[in-house]
Motif scaffolding. Structure first.
Motif, PDB file in Angstrom:
ATOM      1  N   ARG A 291     -19.162 -15.185  15.158  1.00  0.00           N
ATOM      2  CA  ARG A 291     -18.741 -15.650  16.490  1.00  0.00           C
ATOM      3  C   ARG A 291     -17.271 -15.352  16.786  1.00  0.00           C
ATOM      4  O   ARG A 291     -16.853 -15.449  17.938  1.00  0.00           O
ATOM      5  CB  ARG A 291     -19.016 -17.148  16.610  1.00  0.00           C
ATOM      6  N   LEU A 292     -16.482 -15.053  15.753  1.00  0.00           N
ATOM      7  CA  LEU A 292     -15.047 -14.865  15.999  1.00  0.00           C
ATOM      8  C   LEU A 292     -14.729 -13.413  16.347  1.00  0.00           C
ATOM      9  O   LEU A 292     -15.001 -12.499  15.572  1.00  0.00           O
ATOM     10  CB  LEU A 292     -14.226 -15.300  14.774  1.00  0.00           C
ATOM     11  N   GLU A 293     -14.096 -13.264  17.503  1.00  0.00           N
ATOM     12  CA  GLU A 293     -13.744 -11.942  18.010  1.00  0.00           C
ATOM     13  C   GLU A 293     -12.853 -11.178  17.024  1.00  0.00           C
ATOM     14  O   GLU A 293     -12.912  -9.952  16.939  1.00  0.00           O
ATOM     15  CB  GLU A 293     -13.006 -12.151  19.345  1.00  0.00           C
ATOM     16  N   THR A 294     -12.021 -11.929  16.272  1.00  0.00           N
ATOM     17  CA  THR A 294     -11.035 -11.258  15.413  1.00  0.00           C
ATOM     18  C   THR A 294     -11.411 -11.313  13.930  1.00  0.00           C
ATOM     19  O   THR A 294     -10.555 -11.109  13.072  1.00  0.00           O
ATOM     20  CB  THR A 294      -9.634 -11.871  15.635  1.00  0.00           C
ATOM     21  N   ALA A 295     -12.686 -11.589  13.656  1.00  0.00           N
ATOM     22  CA  ALA A 295     -13.155 -11.539  12.262  1.00  0.00           C
ATOM     23  C   ALA A 295     -13.730 -10.163  11.976  1.00  0.00           C
ATOM     24  O   ALA A 295     -14.265  -9.502  12.867  1.00  0.00           O
ATOM     25  CB  ALA A 295     -14.218 -12.612  12.028  1.00  0.00           C
ATOM     26  N   VAL A 296     -13.580  -9.733  10.730  1.00  0.00           N
ATOM     27  CA  VAL A 296     -14.023  -8.395  10.325  1.00  0.00           C
ATOM     28  C   VAL A 296     -14.790  -8.503   9.013  1.00  0.00           C
ATOM     29  O   VAL A 296     -14.392  -9.257   8.116  1.00  0.00           O
ATOM     30  CB  VAL A 296     -12.792  -7.464  10.103  1.00  0.00           C
TER      31      VAL A 296
ATOM     32  N   ALA B 116      -2.859  -8.970   4.683  1.00  0.00           N
ATOM     33  CA  ALA B 116      -3.749  -8.015   5.348  1.00  0.00           C
ATOM     34  C   ALA B 116      -3.637  -6.660   4.661  1.00  0.00           C
ATOM     35  O   ALA B 116      -4.637  -6.019   4.330  1.00  0.00           O
ATOM     36  CB  ALA B 116      -3.381  -7.904   6.817  1.00  0.00           C
ATOM     37  N   ALA B 117      -2.398  -6.250   4.412  1.00  0.00           N
ATOM     38  CA  ALA B 117      -2.172  -4.919   3.838  1.00  0.00           C
ATOM     39  C   ALA B 117      -2.644  -4.849   2.388  1.00  0.00           C
ATOM     40  O   ALA B 117      -3.232  -3.848   1.966  1.00  0.00           O
ATOM     41  CB  ALA B 117      -0.688  -4.557   3.939  1.00  0.00           C
ATOM     42  N   SER B 118      -2.417  -5.901   1.609  1.00  0.00           N
ATOM     43  CA  SER B 118      -2.846  -5.850   0.205  1.00  0.00           C
ATOM     44  C   SER B 118      -4.369  -5.915   0.114  1.00  0.00           C
ATOM     45  O   SER B 118      -4.972  -5.249  -0.735  1.00  0.00           O
ATOM     46  CB  SER B 118      -2.200  -6.967  -0.616  1.00  0.00           C
ATOM     47  N   GLY B 119      -4.998  -6.693   1.007  1.00  0.00           N
ATOM     48  CA  GLY B 119      -6.466  -6.748   1.023  1.00  0.00           C
ATOM     49  C   GLY B 119      -7.057  -5.388   1.361  1.00  0.00           C
ATOM     50  O   GLY B 119      -7.991  -4.914   0.702  1.00  0.00           O
ATOM     51  N   VAL B 120      -6.476  -4.753   2.386  1.00  0.00           N
ATOM     52  CA  VAL B 120      -6.936  -3.411   2.757  1.00  0.00           C
ATOM     53  C   VAL B 120      -6.652  -2.440   1.603  1.00  0.00           C
ATOM     54  O   VAL B 120      -7.495  -1.599   1.261  1.00  0.00           O
ATOM     55  CB  VAL B 120      -6.252  -2.946   4.069  1.00  0.00           C
TER      56      VAL B 120
ATOM     57  N   GLN C  77      -5.058  -7.110  17.774  1.00  0.00           N
ATOM     58  CA  GLN C  77      -4.560  -5.823  17.262  1.00  0.00           C
ATOM     59  C   GLN C  77      -4.710  -5.754  15.751  1.00  0.00           C
ATOM     60  O   GLN C  77      -5.208  -4.758  15.215  1.00  0.00           O
ATOM     61  CB  GLN C  77      -3.086  -5.648  17.633  1.00  0.00           C
ATOM     62  N   ALA C  78      -4.272  -6.812  15.071  1.00  0.00           N
ATOM     63  CA  ALA C  78      -4.326  -6.811  13.606  1.00  0.00           C
ATOM     64  C   ALA C  78      -5.758  -6.600  13.120  1.00  0.00           C
ATOM     65  O   ALA C  78      -6.009  -5.788  12.219  1.00  0.00           O
ATOM     66  CB  ALA C  78      -3.773  -8.123  13.058  1.00  0.00           C
ATOM     67  N   ALA C  79      -6.706  -7.301  13.748  1.00  0.00           N
ATOM     68  CA  ALA C  79      -8.111  -7.174  13.324  1.00  0.00           C
ATOM     69  C   ALA C  79      -8.597  -5.744  13.537  1.00  0.00           C
ATOM     70  O   ALA C  79      -9.298  -5.182  12.684  1.00  0.00           O
ATOM     71  CB  ALA C  79      -8.979  -8.164  14.094  1.00  0.00           C
ATOM     72  N   SER C  80      -8.208  -5.136  14.663  1.00  0.00           N
ATOM     73  CA  SER C  80      -8.631  -3.755  14.935  1.00  0.00           C
ATOM     74  C   SER C  80      -8.036  -2.793  13.915  1.00  0.00           C
ATOM     75  O   SER C  80      -8.735  -1.912  13.410  1.00  0.00           O
ATOM     76  CB  SER C  80      -8.198  -3.320  16.338  1.00  0.00           C
ATOM     77  N   TRP C  81      -6.740  -2.967  13.621  1.00  0.00           N
ATOM     78  CA  TRP C  81      -6.085  -2.052  12.670  1.00  0.00           C
ATOM     79  C   TRP C  81      -6.722  -2.147  11.284  1.00  0.00           C
ATOM     80  O   TRP C  81      -6.939  -1.149  10.601  1.00  0.00           O
ATOM     81  CB  TRP C  81      -4.585  -2.354  12.585  1.00  0.00           C
ATOM     82  N   VAL C  82      -6.999  -3.390  10.890  1.00  0.00           N
ATOM     83  CA  VAL C  82      -7.594  -3.635   9.571  1.00  0.00           C
ATOM     84  C   VAL C  82      -9.009  -3.039   9.524  1.00  0.00           C
ATOM     85  O   VAL C  82      -9.394  -2.374   8.559  1.00  0.00           O
ATOM     86  CB  VAL C  82      -7.591  -5.165   9.316  1.00  0.00           C
ATOM     87  N   ALA C  83      -9.778  -3.266  10.603  1.00  0.00           N
ATOM     88  CA  ALA C  83     -11.159  -2.755  10.663  1.00  0.00           C
ATOM     89  C   ALA C  83     -11.158  -1.224  10.615  1.00  0.00           C
ATOM     90  O   ALA C  83     -11.956  -0.615   9.899  1.00  0.00           O
ATOM     91  CB  ALA C  83     -11.835  -3.257  11.934  1.00  0.00           C
ATOM     92  N   GLU C  84     -10.246  -0.613  11.378  1.00  0.00           N
ATOM     93  CA  GLU C  84     -10.165   0.858  11.390  1.00  0.00           C
ATOM     94  C   GLU C  84      -9.827   1.391  10.004  1.00  0.00           C
ATOM     95  O   GLU C  84     -10.377   2.398   9.553  1.00  0.00           O
ATOM     96  CB  GLU C  84      -9.085   1.321  12.389  1.00  0.00           C
ATOM     97  N   ALA C  85      -8.900   0.694   9.330  1.00  0.00           N
ATOM     98  CA  ALA C  85      -8.441   1.172   8.011  1.00  0.00           C
ATOM     99  C   ALA C  85      -9.584   1.180   6.998  1.00  0.00           C
ATOM    100  O   ALA C  85      -9.793   2.176   6.299  1.00  0.00           O
ATOM    101  CB  ALA C  85      -7.290   0.301   7.513  1.00  0.00           C
TER     102      ALA C  85
ATOM    103  N   ASP D 195       1.873   4.745   1.805  1.00  0.00           N
ATOM    104  CA  ASP D 195       2.414   4.797   3.170  1.00  0.00           C
ATOM    105  C   ASP D 195       1.466   4.125   4.169  1.00  0.00           C
ATOM    106  O   ASP D 195       1.906   3.391   5.053  1.00  0.00           O
ATOM    107  CB  ASP D 195       2.676   6.247   3.593  1.00  0.00           C
ATOM    108  N   GLU D 196       0.183   4.389   3.997  1.00  0.00           N
ATOM    109  CA  GLU D 196      -0.820   3.816   4.913  1.00  0.00           C
ATOM    110  C   GLU D 196      -0.842   2.283   4.790  1.00  0.00           C
ATOM    111  O   GLU D 196      -0.865   1.566   5.792  1.00  0.00           O
ATOM    112  CB  GLU D 196      -2.202   4.398   4.556  1.00  0.00           C
ATOM    113  N   ILE D 197      -0.788   1.790   3.541  1.00  0.00           N
ATOM    114  CA  ILE D 197      -0.843   0.337   3.294  1.00  0.00           C
ATOM    115  C   ILE D 197       0.407  -0.347   3.846  1.00  0.00           C
ATOM    116  O   ILE D 197       0.329  -1.370   4.535  1.00  0.00           O
ATOM    117  CB  ILE D 197      -1.001   0.066   1.776  1.00  0.00           C
ATOM    118  N   LEU D 198       1.563   0.230   3.577  1.00  0.00           N
ATOM    119  CA  LEU D 198       2.813  -0.410   4.008  1.00  0.00           C
ATOM    120  C   LEU D 198       3.032  -0.277   5.513  1.00  0.00           C
ATOM    121  O   LEU D 198       3.595  -1.179   6.146  1.00  0.00           O
ATOM    122  CB  LEU D 198       3.994   0.150   3.228  1.00  0.00           C
ATOM    123  N   ALA D 199       2.561   0.841   6.089  1.00  0.00           N
ATOM    124  CA  ALA D 199       2.671   0.985   7.551  1.00  0.00           C
ATOM    125  C   ALA D 199       1.865  -0.129   8.230  1.00  0.00           C
ATOM    126  O   ALA D 199       2.299  -0.707   9.222  1.00  0.00           O
ATOM    127  CB  ALA D 199       2.179   2.361   7.992  1.00  0.00           C
ATOM    128  N   LEU D 200       0.708  -0.447   7.660  1.00  0.00           N
ATOM    129  CA  LEU D 200      -0.134  -1.521   8.207  1.00  0.00           C
ATOM    130  C   LEU D 200       0.588  -2.865   8.118  1.00  0.00           C
ATOM    131  O   LEU D 200       0.625  -3.638   9.082  1.00  0.00           O
ATOM    132  CB  LEU D 200      -1.466  -1.571   7.438  1.00  0.00           C
TER     133      LEU D 200
END
Ligand SMILES: [Zn+2]
Ligand SMILES: [Zn+2]
Length: 408
Positions: free
Chosen positions: A79-84, A121-125, A57-65, A36-41
């Motif tokens: 240097r990239l704001e959206t890299a994690v 993103a979801a499969s990587g997480v 948003q995507a970077a934040s969600w992925v980082a939080e997960a 559920d967590e993976i698919l919700a993402l």
């Protein structure tokens, strides 16, 4: 249309046998448990598409997960704001392989997730979550990398330059497609922004006083069209108008176009870049304007690692998923090519829809949120985790991947 296509599902997978079956079964169970967590993402990112470099948003969600599952997270990374980057040390010590799990999450302007990066993103997480569950038995380090700007700008090259991939022994990911294909060939590609500068004038009262920057841009499109006759079949040149003037009664003094040029051959690619510059110069000259070409976001051809791919293939076979050969006339580009030039890497694709659905289309975008895509996202998470585990469990495999990479 015939009956519903049968697609593989984690739920109907036969028990895994072979080497390390116990750990591999645990990895699958962990993916199941966090379904559920993976698919919700995946669906949340699909519903909130953000283009290259703006995936806040995507970077934040992925980082939080990944942080929730024990990873030490850097966000922004480099240097990239959206890299994690998230790192998790193995419980048996860090003196083992460092395996990178990569996840893309940028969307296409005006289309949304027409490349299905939400599933990546979801499969990587998901793979990172599964591996966290067996981290106590890992010698080495699990490295999760949220990699922005694949569609434009080659975010992974910035991450390489910022040292975020230093020390990695392998880079693994999954990409959705209309066709399952573990091997990957990529075109070298580069983004080019063209600006023509002319001089404004009233288009009816005194047009002879103006210098028309739109003429230059039209001329450039025409010469590219003619140039195609002399290009090799695997070359690609394509572009759009970003700025074409502001009013029909003003001679445009500024126009901007954005293009991409691509080739399977790095040498030929170098020649194409030079020729493209000449076409820009010629168009500017013809329209009595100034022309400027700015190249950026270069991505390389793919150095596909067969040692890693063979492991992925073997893991895929356990799910009854069959592989297909690369189609030589359907090549794209990815900054995963850049990664593959610095360490062993693979870029396997698994079908999330029926063959024939074009990528970067509304149909593919919708497929990326379908029940079939969801199942494939979960399976891909398990397959990436299994392949990572193979490498942690067998340092000789890592050595073989490096030997192949170095051409030994
Ligand atoms: Zn893509
Ligand atoms: Zn794409």
């Amino acid at each position: 249309m015939t009956s519903d296509p049968a697609w593989p599902s984690l739920a109907t997978t036969p028990p895994i046998d072979g080497a390390h079956s116990k750990i591999k079964s645990r990895l699958v169970e962990a993916v199941e448990q966090h379904r559920d967590e993976i698919l919700a993402l995946s669906h949340r990112i699909h519903e909130h598409p953000e283009p290259a470099f703006e995936e806040r948003q995507a970077a934040s969600w992925v980082a939080e997960a990944v942080a929730r599952h024990g990873y030490r997270v850097e966000h922004p990374a480099g240097r990239l704001e959206t890299a994690v980057r998230g790192r998790l040390a193995g419980g048996l010590g860090t003196d083992g392989p460092r395996i990178g799990i990569l996840a893309e999450y940028d969307a296409l302007p005006g289309l949304g997730h027409g490349c299905g990066h939400n599933t990546m993103a979801a499969s990587g997480v998901g793979a990172a979550i599964a591996l966290a569950g067996v981290a106590s038995q890992v010698r080495g380090e699990i490295v999760f990398l949220g990699t922005p700007a694949e569609e434009r700008g080659s975010g992974k090259q910035f991450m390489i330059d910022d040292g975020l991939l230093d020390g990695l022994d392998a880079a693994l990911l999954f990409h959705p497609s209309d066709r399952t294909q573990t091997a990957c060939a990529l075109l070298a590609s580069e983004d080019v922004e063209i600006t023509f500068t002319g001089f404004q004038a009233h288009a009816a009262a005194d047009p002879w006083k103006g210098r028309n920057a739109l003429d230059a841009l039209v001329m450039l499109f025409s010469s590219i069209g003619l140039w195609r006759q002399q290009l090799r079949p695997d070359a690609r040149v394509h572009g759009i108008v970003i700025e074409g003037g502001t009013a029909a009664n003003i001679i445009p003094d500024r126009t901007v176009g954005r293009f991409m040029i691509r080739s399977t051959d790095e040498l030929e690619f170098g020649r194409m870049r030079e020729r493209f510059r000449q076409l820009v110069h010629a168009a500017a000259l013809a329209a009595d304007c100034e022309g400027e070409a700015t190249f950026s976001g270069g991505s390389s051809t793919m150095k596909d690692n067969a040692t890693l791919r063979d492991r992925f293939l073997a893991n895929m076979a356990a799910y009854g998923i069959t592989d297909n050969p690369v189609l030589p006339d359907q090549l794209g580009s990815s900054d995963m090519g850049n990664v593959s030039q610095v360490l062993p890497a693979i870029h396997p694709s698994i079908a999330i829809c029926e063959e024939g659905v074009p990528g970067h289309s509304i149909e593919f975008r919708d497929a990326a949120a379908s029940p079939r895509a969801d199942e494939v996202t979960l399976i891909a998470a398990a397959l990436v985790a299994h392949t990572a585990w193979d490498l942690f469990a067998d340092p000789a495999l890592v050595a073989a991947a490096w030997r192949e990479f170095r051409g030994a």
